[in-house]
Motif scaffolding. Structure first.
Motif, mmCIF file in Angstrom:
data_model
loop_
_atom_site.group_PDB
_atom_site.id
_atom_site.type_symbol
_atom_site.label_atom_id
_atom_site.label_comp_id
_atom_site.label_asym_id
_atom_site.label_seq_id
_atom_site.Cartn_x
_atom_site.Cartn_y
_atom_site.Cartn_z
ATOM 1 N N SER A 4 -36.898 -20.403 -36.652
ATOM 2 C CA SER A 4 -36.505 -20.472 -35.241
ATOM 3 C C SER A 4 -36.553 -19.082 -34.620
ATOM 4 O O SER A 4 -36.355 -18.074 -35.297
ATOM 5 C CB SER A 4 -35.083 -21.024 -35.105
ATOM 6 O OG SER A 4 -35.016 -22.326 -35.601
ATOM 7 N N THR A 5 -36.773 -19.048 -33.330
ATOM 8 C CA THR A 5 -36.783 -17.770 -32.620
ATOM 9 C C THR A 5 -35.353 -17.283 -32.404
ATOM 10 O O THR A 5 -34.391 -18.060 -32.439
ATOM 11 C CB THR A 5 -37.477 -17.911 -31.261
ATOM 12 O OG1 THR A 5 -36.731 -18.827 -30.463
ATOM 13 C CG2 THR A 5 -38.918 -18.385 -31.409
ATOM 14 N N ARG A 6 -35.222 -15.992 -32.187
ATOM 15 C CA ARG A 6 -33.900 -15.396 -31.986
ATOM 16 C C ARG A 6 -33.132 -16.059 -30.825
ATOM 17 O O ARG A 6 -31.949 -16.345 -30.953
ATOM 18 C CB ARG A 6 -34.039 -13.893 -31.781
ATOM 19 C CG ARG A 6 -32.723 -13.198 -31.705
ATOM 20 C CD ARG A 6 -32.912 -11.695 -31.515
ATOM 21 N NE ARG A 6 -31.658 -11.048 -31.757
ATOM 22 C CZ ARG A 6 -31.483 -10.046 -32.583
ATOM 23 N NH1 ARG A 6 -32.500 -9.573 -33.247
ATOM 24 N NH2 ARG A 6 -30.310 -9.506 -32.740
ATOM 25 N N PRO A 7 -33.777 -16.301 -29.678
ATOM 26 C CA PRO A 7 -33.046 -16.959 -28.586
ATOM 27 C C PRO A 7 -32.523 -18.349 -28.979
ATOM 28 O O PRO A 7 -31.423 -18.739 -28.585
ATOM 29 C CB PRO A 7 -34.086 -17.067 -27.463
ATOM 30 C CG PRO A 7 -35.071 -15.998 -27.746
ATOM 31 C CD PRO A 7 -35.125 -15.889 -29.244
ATOM 32 N N THR A 8 -33.292 -19.083 -29.781
ATOM 33 C CA THR A 8 -32.853 -20.408 -30.223
ATOM 34 C C THR A 8 -31.640 -20.290 -31.137
ATOM 35 O O THR A 8 -30.654 -21.029 -30.993
ATOM 36 C CB THR A 8 -33.995 -21.147 -30.956
ATOM 37 O OG1 THR A 8 -35.100 -21.279 -30.054
ATOM 38 C CG2 THR A 8 -33.555 -22.520 -31.429
ATOM 39 N N VAL A 9 -31.685 -19.358 -32.058
ATOM 40 C CA VAL A 9 -30.551 -19.143 -32.972
ATOM 41 C C VAL A 9 -29.314 -18.749 -32.171
ATOM 42 O O VAL A 9 -28.213 -19.265 -32.407
ATOM 43 C CB VAL A 9 -30.894 -18.072 -34.032
ATOM 44 C CG1 VAL A 9 -29.669 -17.702 -34.848
ATOM 45 C CG2 VAL A 9 -32.013 -18.564 -34.937
ATOM 46 N N SER A 10 -29.463 -17.860 -31.204
ATOM 47 C CA SER A 10 -28.337 -17.426 -30.374
ATOM 48 C C SER A 10 -27.747 -18.591 -29.588
ATOM 49 O O SER A 10 -26.518 -18.725 -29.481
ATOM 50 C CB SER A 10 -28.767 -16.324 -29.400
ATOM 51 O OG SER A 10 -29.142 -15.179 -30.123
ATOM 52 N N GLY A 27 -24.071 -10.019 -36.995
ATOM 53 C CA GLY A 27 -24.893 -10.574 -38.061
ATOM 54 C C GLY A 27 -24.142 -11.307 -39.155
ATOM 55 O O GLY A 27 -24.725 -11.770 -40.118
#
Length: 64
Positions: A4-10, A27
């Motif tokens: 997943s992309t960072r924005p999705t994880v966030s 983290g």
């Protein structure tokens, strides 16, 4: 959430935090409600957990 992309994880982490299932900072993720998190997960979690449990049983029977 592998791949997943960072924005999705966030986004997902923020949602789980609002639901008081996890907390996170710098983290590090802390699980606050494991049962709630398991209920919120997709069916693949249950499939993988069962597979690993079955493997551990098999492995313990076939190793010396």
């Amino acid at each position: 959430m592998v791949g997943s992309t960072r924005p999705t994880v966030s986004l997902v982490a923020g949602t789980l935090k609002k639901e008081k299932l996890i907390t996170y900072n710098r983290g590090r993720i802390q699980i606050l409600d494991r049962k709630g998190l398991e209920e919120r997960s997709c069916e693949c979690y249950k499939v993988i957990t069962k597979h690993l449990t079955d493997y551990e049983k098999f492995d313990s029977l076939h190793t010396a």
